[in-house]
Design a protein around this motif. Structure first.
Motif, PDB file in Angstrom:
ATOM      1  N   GLU A   5      21.189  14.587  81.741  1.00  0.00           N
ATOM      2  CA  GLU A   5      22.396  14.317  80.956  1.00  0.00           C
ATOM      3  C   GLU A   5      22.945  12.930  81.283  1.00  0.00           C
ATOM      4  O   GLU A   5      23.290  12.155  80.385  1.00  0.00           O
ATOM      5  N   THR A   6      23.023  12.621  82.585  1.00  0.00           N
ATOM      6  CA  THR A   6      23.538  11.320  83.013  1.00  0.00           C
ATOM      7  C   THR A   6      22.689  10.195  82.451  1.00  0.00           C
ATOM      8  O   THR A   6      23.217   9.191  81.953  1.00  0.00           O
ATOM      9  N   SER A   7      21.377  10.365  82.489  1.00  0.00           N
ATOM     10  CA  SER A   7      20.463   9.343  81.991  1.00  0.00           C
ATOM     11  C   SER A   7      20.641   9.134  80.486  1.00  0.00           C
ATOM     12  O   SER A   7      20.685   7.997  80.014  1.00  0.00           O
ATOM     13  N   ARG A   8      20.763  10.245  79.731  1.00  0.00           N
ATOM     14  CA  ARG A   8      20.948  10.124  78.282  1.00  0.00           C
ATOM     15  C   ARG A   8      22.275   9.444  77.958  1.00  0.00           C
ATOM     16  O   ARG A   8      22.346   8.582  77.082  1.00  0.00           O
ATOM     17  N   ILE A   9      23.324   9.818  78.679  1.00  0.00           N
ATOM     18  CA  ILE A   9      24.631   9.197  78.441  1.00  0.00           C
ATOM     19  C   ILE A   9      24.546   7.693  78.671  1.00  0.00           C
ATOM     20  O   ILE A   9      25.036   6.895  77.864  1.00  0.00           O
ATOM     21  N   GLU A  10      23.905   7.301  79.757  1.00  0.00           N
ATOM     22  CA  GLU A  10      23.792   5.865  80.052  1.00  0.00           C
ATOM     23  C   GLU A  10      22.927   5.151  79.009  1.00  0.00           C
ATOM     24  O   GLU A  10      23.216   4.017  78.619  1.00  0.00           O
ATOM     25  N   GLN A  11      21.872   5.801  78.548  1.00  0.00           N
ATOM     26  CA  GLN A  11      21.007   5.215  77.506  1.00  0.00           C
ATOM     27  C   GLN A  11      21.819   4.973  76.234  1.00  0.00           C
ATOM     28  O   GLN A  11      21.767   3.882  75.644  1.00  0.00           O
ATOM     29  N   PHE A  12      22.590   5.977  75.818  1.00  0.00           N
ATOM     30  CA  PHE A  12      23.373   5.834  74.590  1.00  0.00           C
ATOM     31  C   PHE A  12      24.535   4.867  74.781  1.00  0.00           C
ATOM     32  O   PHE A  12      24.904   4.146  73.860  1.00  0.00           O
ATOM     33  N   ARG A  13      25.106   4.834  75.989  1.00  0.00           N
ATOM     34  CA  ARG A  13      26.192   3.886  76.252  1.00  0.00           C
ATOM     35  C   ARG A  13      25.676   2.448  76.124  1.00  0.00           C
ATOM     36  O   ARG A  13      26.337   1.588  75.536  1.00  0.00           O
ATOM     37  N   LYS A  14      24.481   2.210  76.640  1.00  0.00           N
ATOM     38  CA  LYS A  14      23.882   0.873  76.533  1.00  0.00           C
ATOM     39  C   LYS A  14      23.624   0.522  75.069  1.00  0.00           C
ATOM     40  O   LYS A  14      23.912  -0.590  74.614  1.00  0.00           O
ATOM     41  N   MET A  15      23.094   1.483  74.304  1.00  0.00           N
ATOM     42  CA  MET A  15      22.818   1.241  72.892  1.00  0.00           C
ATOM     43  C   MET A  15      24.102   0.912  72.135  1.00  0.00           C
ATOM     44  O   MET A  15      24.142  -0.029  71.332  1.00  0.00           O
ATOM     45  N   ALA A  16      25.176   1.673  72.416  1.00  0.00           N
ATOM     46  CA  ALA A  16      26.455   1.447  71.728  1.00  0.00           C
ATOM     47  C   ALA A  16      27.064   0.109  72.131  1.00  0.00           C
ATOM     48  O   ALA A  16      27.660  -0.583  71.310  1.00  0.00           O
ATOM     49  N   THR A  17      26.884  -0.279  73.398  1.00  0.00           N
ATOM     50  CA  THR A  17      27.428  -1.555  73.881  1.00  0.00           C
ATOM     51  C   THR A  17      26.637  -2.731  73.316  1.00  0.00           C
ATOM     52  O   THR A  17      27.215  -3.731  72.888  1.00  0.00           O
ATOM     53  N   ASP A  18      25.295  -2.591  73.310  1.00  0.00           N
ATOM     54  CA  ASP A  18      24.439  -3.671  72.812  1.00  0.00           C
ATOM     55  C   ASP A  18      24.636  -3.928  71.328  1.00  0.00           C
ATOM     56  O   ASP A  18      24.496  -5.057  70.861  1.00  0.00           O
ATOM     57  N   ASP A  19      24.928  -2.858  70.557  1.00  0.00           N
ATOM     58  CA  ASP A  19      25.119  -2.997  69.117  1.00  0.00           C
ATOM     59  C   ASP A  19      26.377  -2.226  68.729  1.00  0.00           C
ATOM     60  O   ASP A  19      26.320  -1.043  68.383  1.00  0.00           O
ATOM     61  N   PRO A  20      27.552  -2.857  68.804  1.00  0.00           N
ATOM     62  CA  PRO A  20      28.825  -2.164  68.571  1.00  0.00           C
ATOM     63  C   PRO A  20      28.961  -1.550  67.176  1.00  0.00           C
ATOM     64  O   PRO A  20      29.789  -0.677  66.976  1.00  0.00           O
ATOM     65  N   ASP A  21      28.134  -1.989  66.214  1.00  0.00           N
ATOM     66  CA  ASP A  21      28.218  -1.438  64.859  1.00  0.00           C
ATOM     67  C   ASP A  21      27.137  -0.394  64.580  1.00  0.00           C
ATOM     68  O   ASP A  21      26.890  -0.043  63.431  1.00  0.00           O
ATOM     69  N   ASN A  22      26.510   0.112  65.646  1.00  0.00           N
ATOM     70  CA  ASN A  22      25.452   1.109  65.503  1.00  0.00           C
ATOM     71  C   ASN A  22      26.082   2.503  65.527  1.00  0.00           C
ATOM     72  O   ASN A  22      26.358   3.060  66.586  1.00  0.00           O
ATOM     73  N   ALA A  23      26.323   3.071  64.337  1.00  0.00           N
ATOM     74  CA  ALA A  23      26.975   4.386  64.250  1.00  0.00           C
ATOM     75  C   ALA A  23      26.160   5.451  64.968  1.00  0.00           C
ATOM     76  O   ALA A  23      26.721   6.329  65.628  1.00  0.00           O
ATOM     77  N   LEU A  24      24.832   5.389  64.858  1.00  0.00           N
ATOM     78  CA  LEU A  24      23.982   6.388  65.504  1.00  0.00           C
ATOM     79  C   LEU A  24      24.129   6.338  67.023  1.00  0.00           C
ATOM     80  O   LEU A  24      24.214   7.374  67.684  1.00  0.00           O
ATOM     81  N   GLY A  25      24.199   5.138  67.588  1.00  0.00           N
ATOM     82  CA  GLY A  25      24.365   4.998  69.032  1.00  0.00           C
ATOM     83  C   GLY A  25      25.690   5.576  69.501  1.00  0.00           C
ATOM     84  O   GLY A  25      25.746   6.329  70.479  1.00  0.00           O
ATOM     85  N   HIS A  26      26.774   5.251  68.797  1.00  0.00           N
ATOM     86  CA  HIS A  26      28.093   5.777  69.168  1.00  0.00           C
ATOM     87  C   HIS A  26      28.151   7.289  68.994  1.00  0.00           C
ATOM     88  O   HIS A  26      28.725   8.004  69.817  1.00  0.00           O
ATOM     89  N   PHE A  27      27.549   7.794  67.888  1.00  0.00           N
ATOM     90  CA  PHE A  27      27.545   9.240  67.651  1.00  0.00           C
ATOM     91  C   PHE A  27      26.777   9.963  68.753  1.00  0.00           C
ATOM     92  O   PHE A  27      27.232  10.985  69.282  1.00  0.00           O
ATOM     93  N   SER A  28      25.610   9.435  69.108  1.00  0.00           N
ATOM     94  CA  SER A  28      24.791  10.069  70.150  1.00  0.00           C
ATOM     95  C   SER A  28      25.520  10.072  71.494  1.00  0.00           C
ATOM     96  O   SER A  28      25.502  11.074  72.212  1.00  0.00           O
ATOM     97  N   LEU A  29      26.172   8.950  71.826  1.00  0.00           N
ATOM     98  CA  LEU A  29      26.937   8.867  73.072  1.00  0.00           C
ATOM     99  C   LEU A  29      28.072   9.888  73.059  1.00  0.00           C
ATOM    100  O   LEU A  29      28.261  10.642  74.026  1.00  0.00           O
ATOM    101  N   ALA A  30      28.817   9.935  71.957  1.00  0.00           N
ATOM    102  CA  ALA A  30      29.962  10.847  71.869  1.00  0.00           C
ATOM    103  C   ALA A  30      29.517  12.297  71.993  1.00  0.00           C
ATOM    104  O   ALA A  30      30.137  13.097  72.703  1.00  0.00           O
ATOM    105  N   ARG A  31      28.433  12.641  71.299  1.00  0.00           N
ATOM    106  CA  ARG A  31      27.953  14.032  71.357  1.00  0.00           C
ATOM    107  C   ARG A  31      27.505  14.402  72.769  1.00  0.00           C
ATOM    108  O   ARG A  31      27.799  15.490  73.255  1.00  0.00           O
ATOM    109  N   GLU A  32      26.798  13.489  73.441  1.00  0.00           N
ATOM    110  CA  GLU A  32      26.356  13.781  74.818  1.00  0.00           C
ATOM    111  C   GLU A  32      27.557  13.965  75.744  1.00  0.00           C
ATOM    112  O   GLU A  32      27.563  14.848  76.596  1.00  0.00           O
ATOM    113  N   LEU A  33      28.586  13.116  75.584  1.00  0.00           N
ATOM    114  CA  LEU A  33      29.786  13.244  76.418  1.00  0.00           C
ATOM    115  C   LEU A  33      30.489  14.574  76.148  1.00  0.00           C
ATOM    116  O   LEU A  33      30.924  15.260  77.087  1.00  0.00           O
ATOM    117  N   LEU A  34      30.576  14.965  74.884  1.00  0.00           N
ATOM    118  CA  LEU A  34      31.199  16.240  74.537  1.00  0.00           C
ATOM    119  C   LEU A  34      30.412  17.405  75.123  1.00  0.00           C
ATOM    120  O   LEU A  34      30.989  18.320  75.725  1.00  0.00           O
TER     121      LEU A  34
END
Length: 199
Positions: A5-34
């Motif tokens: 879980e920690t690894s996936r959260i960090e992977q998605f956090r990096k994706m969302a940070t690297d591309d702030p307009d990537n809806a899929l990255g933000h959605f994946s990060l949010a779902r993993e955190l939830l």
């Protein structure tokens, strides 16, 4: 929270940070955190998703879920009300029905949406699609030789499956999924299931 879980959260956090307009990255990060029991951290990511693409009905639903876990009922009702309207306009049947049920459970009013489509009989070679809500052409055969492929064949029209293929390719590319890894394959299935309203 386990290491995966920690690894996936960090992977998605990096994706969302690297591309702030990537809806899929933000959605994946949010779902993993939830899913990891961190709703307060998930909320800003779901809000970011909806700023990028306000038509993602599943994001409205999960944002409301996160708000409810923090006892923020009024905000959750507002999100669900918006989400029902968005889902109805897009034909996202399953998220719409789930959000209507959530509003009913909360004792909140359900917004009026366009009148239900006139009942149409499902004919030979057709399916009542769980994604778009239409009676439309069925795929000629299951797209995969497993239970998921059969579920798609039974519940998804050919047009929506074509859209799902494009979305699935985007998931593989943006999440950099090595499809020979069973965990990556499972992640792909989860995203495509959500896209097709087969959760």
């Amino acid at each position: 929270m386990n290491m995966a879980e920690t690894s996936r959260i960090e992977q998605f956090r990096k994706m969302a940070t690297d591309d702030p307009d990537n809806a899929l990255g933000h959605f994946s990060l949010a779902r993993e955190l939830l899913n990891a029991g961190r709703p307060a951290e998930a909320i800003p990511s779901f809000e970011r998703v909806l700023r990028i693409d306000p038509n993602l009905s599943r994001a409205h639903q999960l944002l409301a879920t996160a708000l409810l876990r923090l006892d923020r009922r009024d905000e959750a009702v507002r999100r669900l009300t918006e989400g029902v309207t968005v889902a109805a306009s897009r034909g996202d049947v399953m998220p719409k029905n789930e959000m209507v049920q959530m509003l009913n459970d909360l004792g909140a009013p359900v917004p009026e949406t366009a009148a239900a489509r006139q009942a149409v009989e499902v004919g030979e070679g057709q399916v009542r699609c769980k994604r778009c809500g239409r009676v439309a052409a069925r795929l000629p055969r299951p797209p995969m030789r497993n239970d998921f492929g059969n579920e798609i064949y039974q519940n998804i029209c050919a047009d929506c499956w074509r859209e799902a293929i494009g979305f699935g390719t985007k998931v593989i590319n943006e999440l950099r999924l090595p499809m020979n890894d069973p965990q990556a394959s499972k992640m792909w299935d989860q995203h495509v299931r959500e896209f097709l309203n087969l959760m």
